[in-house]
Design a protein around this motif. Sequence first.
Motif, mmCIF file in Angstrom:
data_model
loop_
_atom_site.group_PDB
_atom_site.id
_atom_site.type_symbol
_atom_site.label_atom_id
_atom_site.label_comp_id
_atom_site.label_asym_id
_atom_site.label_seq_id
_atom_site.Cartn_x
_atom_site.Cartn_y
_atom_site.Cartn_z
ATOM 1 N N GLN A 9 0.825 -1.204 0.000
ATOM 2 C CA GLN A 9 0.000 0.000 0.000
ATOM 3 C C GLN A 9 0.866 1.264 0.000
ATOM 4 N N GLY A 10 2.172 1.095 -0.108
ATOM 5 C CA GLY A 10 3.088 2.227 -0.165
ATOM 6 C C GLY A 10 3.527 2.740 1.193
ATOM 7 N N ILE A 11 3.285 1.967 2.242
ATOM 8 C CA ILE A 11 3.675 2.375 3.591
ATOM 9 C C ILE A 11 4.768 1.421 4.071
ATOM 10 N N SER A 12 6.011 1.882 4.018
ATOM 11 C CA SER A 12 7.126 0.985 4.310
ATOM 12 C C SER A 12 7.195 0.539 5.760
ATOM 13 N N ASN A 13 6.681 1.339 6.683
ATOM 14 C CA ASN A 13 6.738 0.951 8.093
ATOM 15 C C ASN A 13 5.353 0.604 8.644
ATOM 16 N N GLY A 14 4.453 0.176 7.780
ATOM 17 C CA GLY A 14 3.110 -0.197 8.218
ATOM 18 C C GLY A 14 3.118 -1.519 8.961
ATOM 19 N N PRO A 15 2.048 -1.811 9.694
ATOM 20 C CA PRO A 15 1.985 -3.039 10.483
ATOM 21 C C PRO A 15 1.994 -4.314 9.634
ATOM 22 N N GLY A 16 1.658 -4.221 8.363
ATOM 23 C CA GLY A 16 1.645 -5.400 7.511
ATOM 24 C C GLY A 16 2.881 -5.557 6.650
ATOM 25 N N SER A 17 3.839 -4.648 6.771
ATOM 26 C CA SER A 17 5.018 -4.665 5.887
ATOM 27 C C SER A 17 5.821 -5.953 5.989
ATOM 28 N N ILE A 18 6.166 -6.358 7.201
ATOM 29 C CA ILE A 18 6.978 -7.570 7.382
ATOM 30 C C ILE A 18 6.226 -8.788 6.882
ATOM 31 N N ALA A 19 4.959 -8.897 7.242
ATOM 32 C CA ALA A 19 4.167 -10.046 6.807
ATOM 33 C C ALA A 19 4.066 -10.100 5.284
ATOM 34 N N GLN A 20 3.881 -8.969 4.642
ATOM 35 C CA GLN A 20 3.790 -8.932 3.180
ATOM 36 C C GLN A 20 5.104 -9.353 2.534
ATOM 37 N N LEU A 21 6.213 -8.852 3.043
ATOM 38 C CA LEU A 21 7.519 -9.198 2.473
ATOM 39 C C LEU A 21 7.858 -10.677 2.686
ATOM 40 N N VAL A 22 7.612 -11.171 3.894
ATOM 41 C CA VAL A 22 7.927 -12.569 4.183
ATOM 42 C C VAL A 22 7.016 -13.508 3.380
ATOM 43 N N ALA A 23 5.736 -13.189 3.300
ATOM 44 C CA ALA A 23 4.805 -14.027 2.537
ATOM 45 C C ALA A 23 5.174 -14.030 1.055
ATOM 46 N N THR A 24 5.549 -12.883 0.525
ATOM 47 C CA THR A 24 5.970 -12.811 -0.875
ATOM 48 C C THR A 24 7.217 -13.653 -1.106
ATOM 49 N N ALA A 25 8.190 -13.536 -0.211
ATOM 50 C CA ALA A 25 9.422 -14.328 -0.337
ATOM 51 C C ALA A 25 9.112 -15.819 -0.252
ATOM 52 N N LEU A 26 8.238 -16.202 0.666
ATOM 53 C CA LEU A 26 7.863 -17.609 0.813
ATOM 54 C C LEU A 26 7.231 -18.141 -0.468
ATOM 55 N N VAL A 27 6.272 -17.410 -1.008
ATOM 56 C CA VAL A 27 5.590 -17.835 -2.228
ATOM 57 C C VAL A 27 6.585 -17.971 -3.385
ATOM 58 N N LEU A 28 7.469 -16.993 -3.527
ATOM 59 C CA LEU A 28 8.447 -17.041 -4.611
ATOM 60 C C LEU A 28 9.432 -18.209 -4.460
ATOM 61 N N MET A 29 9.916 -18.443 -3.239
ATOM 62 C CA MET A 29 10.867 -19.539 -3.022
ATOM 63 C C MET A 29 10.215 -20.901 -3.226
ATOM 64 N N VAL A 30 9.005 -21.079 -2.712
ATOM 65 C CA VAL A 30 8.309 -22.355 -2.882
ATOM 66 C C VAL A 30 8.004 -22.599 -4.356
ATOM 67 N N ALA A 31 7.529 -21.571 -5.048
ATOM 68 C CA ALA A 31 7.226 -21.713 -6.474
ATOM 69 C C ALA A 31 8.493 -22.027 -7.267
ATOM 70 N N ALA A 32 9.607 -21.379 -6.939
ATOM 71 C CA ALA A 32 10.871 -21.638 -7.641
ATOM 72 C C ALA A 32 11.344 -23.066 -7.400
ATOM 73 N N HIS A 33 11.220 -23.543 -6.168
ATOM 74 C CA HIS A 33 11.647 -24.913 -5.867
ATOM 75 C C HIS A 33 10.752 -25.926 -6.582
ATOM 76 N N ALA A 34 9.452 -25.683 -6.575
ATOM 77 C CA ALA A 34 8.531 -26.588 -7.278
ATOM 78 C C ALA A 34 8.828 -26.602 -8.770
ATOM 79 N N TYR A 35 9.083 -25.433 -9.334
ATOM 80 C CA TYR A 35 9.433 -25.341 -10.763
ATOM 81 C C TYR A 35 10.698 -26.150 -11.059
ATOM 82 N N THR A 36 11.696 -26.027 -10.215
ATOM 83 C CA THR A 36 12.942 -26.770 -10.409
ATOM 84 C C THR A 36 12.695 -28.271 -10.367
ATOM 85 N N LEU A 37 11.863 -28.726 -9.433
ATOM 86 C CA LEU A 37 11.561 -30.152 -9.353
ATOM 87 C C LEU A 37 10.871 -30.640 -10.628
#
Length: 167
Positions: free
Chosen positions: A51-79
């Motif tokens: 939402q454009g708020i770098s220090n908002g209460p959802g920032s960490i959760a959004q970044l971690v969830a995005t990283a998780l989705v990308l890493m899991v998808a990349a690993h599944a693709y590799t398999l």
Amino acid sequence: MAENQKDIEQAEAETVIEKQIPKGELKLLVLMLIMGLAWLYESIKVEGVFQGISNGPGSIAQLVATALVLMVAAHAYTLVKNGHQDGNWQELKRYLFDRQVIILIVMIILYGLLVETLHFVPTSILFLSITMYLLDRTKPVKKILVSSTFVGVLYLIFNTAFQVVLP
């Protein structure tokens, strides 16, 4: 000759990779991807980076969830790209709930139930010693010494140096 050698090395590498990846890994990744997407969806509802708020209460959760989705998808693709042959649901169940996983789950539950009653130091020493012994039934005295030393160091650091109240 060199082309033939490369084919042999690639086949050997794929065989080694295939042996190291447990059956059921792809199914587990699909479940993790679904959970990660659900977490990402929920985190987007809270103000944060998206939402454009770098220090908002959802920032960490959004970044971690995005990283998780990308890493899991990349690993599944590799398999999938490497031709991984996934097992059936029974193999996934054996992979997720083998003896060691069950021991850890039970011990963590017991630790959570006992830590308030017995307090941090004795419960942690018991938890570590018993868990290590159940996972590898050799050198029980060494396991008690390692557990005691580790918990003692944690106690000194957190309770003495940082003055954190331990349970």
